[in-house]
Structure formats: structure tokens, C-alpha cells
Scaffold this active site. Sequence first.
Site, PDB file in Angstrom:
ATOM      1  N   TYR A  95       0.829  -1.205   0.000  1.00  0.00           N
ATOM      2  CA  TYR A  95       0.000   0.000   0.000  1.00  0.00           C
ATOM      3  C   TYR A  95       0.860   1.251   0.000  1.00  0.00           C
ATOM      4  O   TYR A  95       2.013   1.241   0.445  1.00  0.00           O
ATOM      5  CB  TYR A  95      -0.971   0.021   1.186  1.00  0.00           C
ATOM      6  CG  TYR A  95      -0.355   0.223   2.553  1.00  0.00           C
ATOM      7  CD1 TYR A  95      -0.210   1.498   3.109  1.00  0.00           C
ATOM      8  CD2 TYR A  95       0.076  -0.867   3.317  1.00  0.00           C
ATOM      9  CE1 TYR A  95       0.338   1.684   4.368  1.00  0.00           C
ATOM     10  CE2 TYR A  95       0.622  -0.685   4.577  1.00  0.00           C
ATOM     11  CZ  TYR A  95       0.747   0.595   5.103  1.00  0.00           C
ATOM     12  OH  TYR A  95       1.290   0.777   6.348  1.00  0.00           O
ATOM     13  N   CYS A  96       0.297   2.325  -0.574  1.00  0.00           N
ATOM     14  CA  CYS A  96       0.933   3.640  -0.520  1.00  0.00           C
ATOM     15  C   CYS A  96      -0.103   4.628   0.013  1.00  0.00           C
ATOM     16  O   CYS A  96      -0.970   4.243   0.802  1.00  0.00           O
ATOM     17  CB  CYS A  96       1.501   4.046  -1.880  1.00  0.00           C
ATOM     18  SG  CYS A  96       0.284   4.109  -3.218  1.00  0.00           S
ATOM     19  N   TRP A  97      -0.044   5.882  -0.388  1.00  0.00           N
ATOM     20  CA  TRP A  97      -0.947   6.873   0.188  1.00  0.00           C
ATOM     21  C   TRP A  97      -2.392   6.651  -0.252  1.00  0.00           C
ATOM     22  O   TRP A  97      -3.301   6.553   0.558  1.00  0.00           O
ATOM     23  CB  TRP A  97      -0.478   8.278  -0.200  1.00  0.00           C
ATOM     24  CG  TRP A  97      -1.364   9.371   0.299  1.00  0.00           C
ATOM     25  CD1 TRP A  97      -2.171  10.178  -0.434  1.00  0.00           C
ATOM     26  CD2 TRP A  97      -1.564   9.758   1.665  1.00  0.00           C
ATOM     27  NE1 TRP A  97      -2.850  11.071   0.377  1.00  0.00           N
ATOM     28  CE2 TRP A  97      -2.493  10.831   1.664  1.00  0.00           C
ATOM     29  CE3 TRP A  97      -1.041   9.316   2.880  1.00  0.00           C
ATOM     30  CZ2 TRP A  97      -2.917  11.459   2.839  1.00  0.00           C
ATOM     31  CZ3 TRP A  97      -1.463   9.939   4.053  1.00  0.00           C
ATOM     32  CH2 TRP A  97      -2.383  10.991   4.021  1.00  0.00           C
ATOM     33  N   TYR A 124      -3.304   3.872   2.176  1.00  0.00           N
ATOM     34  CA  TYR A 124      -3.342   4.233   3.596  1.00  0.00           C
ATOM     35  C   TYR A 124      -4.613   5.008   3.929  1.00  0.00           C
ATOM     36  O   TYR A 124      -5.165   4.869   5.036  1.00  0.00           O
ATOM     37  CB  TYR A 124      -2.114   5.071   3.970  1.00  0.00           C
ATOM     38  CG  TYR A 124      -2.250   5.729   5.323  1.00  0.00           C
ATOM     39  CD1 TYR A 124      -2.037   5.008   6.493  1.00  0.00           C
ATOM     40  CD2 TYR A 124      -2.654   7.069   5.435  1.00  0.00           C
ATOM     41  CE1 TYR A 124      -2.209   5.601   7.734  1.00  0.00           C
ATOM     42  CE2 TYR A 124      -2.822   7.664   6.669  1.00  0.00           C
ATOM     43  CZ  TYR A 124      -2.606   6.928   7.817  1.00  0.00           C
ATOM     44  OH  TYR A 124      -2.784   7.513   9.045  1.00  0.00           O
TER      45      TYR A 124
END
Length: 352
Positions: A95-97, A124
Site C-alpha cells: 500500500y501507498c498513500w 493508507y
Amino acid sequence: MTPIDHTRATVEELAGFDALIDARSPSEFAEDHIPGAINCPVLDDQQRIIVGTLYKQVSAFDARKVGAVLVARNVATYIETMFADKPKGWTPLVYCWRGGQRSGAFTHILREVGWSAKRLTGGYKSWRGHVIEQLAVVPQALRFTVIAGPTGSAKTRILEAMQQQGQQVLNLEALAAHKGSVLGDLPGQPQPSQKMFETQVLSAVQQFDPARPVYVESESKRIGQLRVPDAVFQGIQDGQWLRVQASMEQRVQFLLRDYDYFLSGPELVTQLERLKESCGGETVTRWKGLAQARDFATLVGELLAQHYDRFYLRSMNKHAEGADHSRFATNDLSDAGIAALAREIGARSDAT
């Protein structure tokens, strides 16, 4: 019908993966992250600045070209080191932002290797929304038993002893890295971000059995710089309150032990300045003199009598309207005495 994307997963599916990979920068990870995640940034903080500057000052194409090289190089390093021993059946979630380019690129490379990697839909931000939503719901199902008492009553130590004895304990001050008072800063240990604190609180309350009491300390709305989540704070206010009663002498002796790192440190005189508004400049000057003379017993006794007890009684009188509080008196706040008191509280609560 929208086809199912087998390269994506939701927050509800987190438990089904072998690893959670946070592809964001170290500073983003430090602010908050999904519990158990490992930080494998596709771009570190400095690299993000470089790519972002190119994007704004040159062009999106040039930024993506430089970014692609950095991302590929960083992911390759993780494959050669951290993931070198992972079997073909390994299933990581990335996962990222927002679940966009950073986690998408990372997931693509891992899938090309042959691993069944997926990325978190919404990244996130979807996790953060989950935390906010669940913190408003989960605490409402819990039955809080609140350990109250004036400063120096060893409330936190009682909770720690109860936890060791197998009771369900929500230690908010431990999660907040703060002792809850105006002089409650822990040396060399900054408080977590508000987001991280809330993630930790949710992780704790989700583990509790609603059929059993959850022991917690009486807290104000704020612990240091952090806010107690609304549903938890309301649960404390509505819970069964137990008052610990100890003599002034016992409380002073306990605080001399519990705050020994602070009393002997250079920060004490500076921190006393924070009490000028509530206690007056003349009183604070006297307390500074006691600190410099290392007359800590007198200092602690006066702080209790002239500051802490005053605010505690005001708070308790406000809460006590119509409330029936069980009382636990003790003349022993040694480690053994605290352990015995914890057993007594647990036994009486279990009996009711």
C-alpha cells in the site's frame, strides 16, 4: 458488470496476507502505518523531493522518467535482500498513500517475479478511514472499569499489575508515551502522532472480550498533546469508577520513585514554569528553589497539595454527581503493595 480486479484487496482482507508492505516514504510511515507493516519505500524522503521538484519545475514526463529508475532500483534492492528467501507462495499486500502509482509499480514488479502480490484499494487513506469508523463503534461494546485516584495513587502501576495478572487493560498513557499530567513528558520519548495513537488504541480495543471488564485509568480528554478518542473517553465517563485512596506520605514516596528520572534531571526547573498561570509566580519560584536545593520530598508534597489535588477534586466532584464509587484504601504503594491491591480490585470486580 465490473470485472473483479484480482490484483487489489480491501482493508477487510488484511489478515489474509503473509506481509504488509508500506511503500510510502519513511516520514509518512513514522507518522502512522497499519500495525505489522514493514516500510519499504519506493522513494525515500529525499527522492520524493527530487521527483516532486522535477514534476513542478520541468515536466511530468521527466519526473516519471527519473522516478521510474529510482522505484525500480529500490524495489530490486528489496527483492535481493529482504525478500530473497520468500517462497513462490508468498502473498504480500502493498500500500501507498492512495493505492496509486507507488504501490501499483511495486505490486507489478512483485507479480512479475511470480508472487501473488496485491495492492490495497484506497491505500493508507482507506486504512485511516477504517480506524476512524471503528473507533466510533468498537469501544461502545466494551464495559470500562475506571481506576481513579489523586496523583501519586499509582493508578498506572496498578493497571500494569492487573495486566500481568491476566486482566484486560487499556493503558492509554503507555500508548500516548506520556504520564497525563502537566509534568508528564517522558525523557527522550516523544509522543506518537495523533493518527498513530488512534491506530494503537483501535488495535488494543479490538483484542478485548466485551463480556469481560476493561480496566482503564481515569483520564482527561487530553494526554499530553494527544486527544483521547471520543468513544473511549465517553466509555470512561460512563464506566464503573473505583477510587484508590492512599495517604499523602505514601503518594509522595511513590512519586519520588516513579519520577526519579525527572526529579534528578535538568528539565524540572524549566518545566515548573508551566505552572505559573495556575499556581502563581511566587509559588513557582519557591518550587524552583526546592528543586535546586534537591528537597524533592517537600517539593512533591506541595505540588500535590497546592496543584494536583485541587484539579483532581474539581474533576472528581464533577463526575461524582449521582455516582456511587467503590473505594480501595491502601497504606502500601510498594511493588508488592500495588500487586496486592491489583488482585483485590480484580477479585472484587469479578465477584460483581
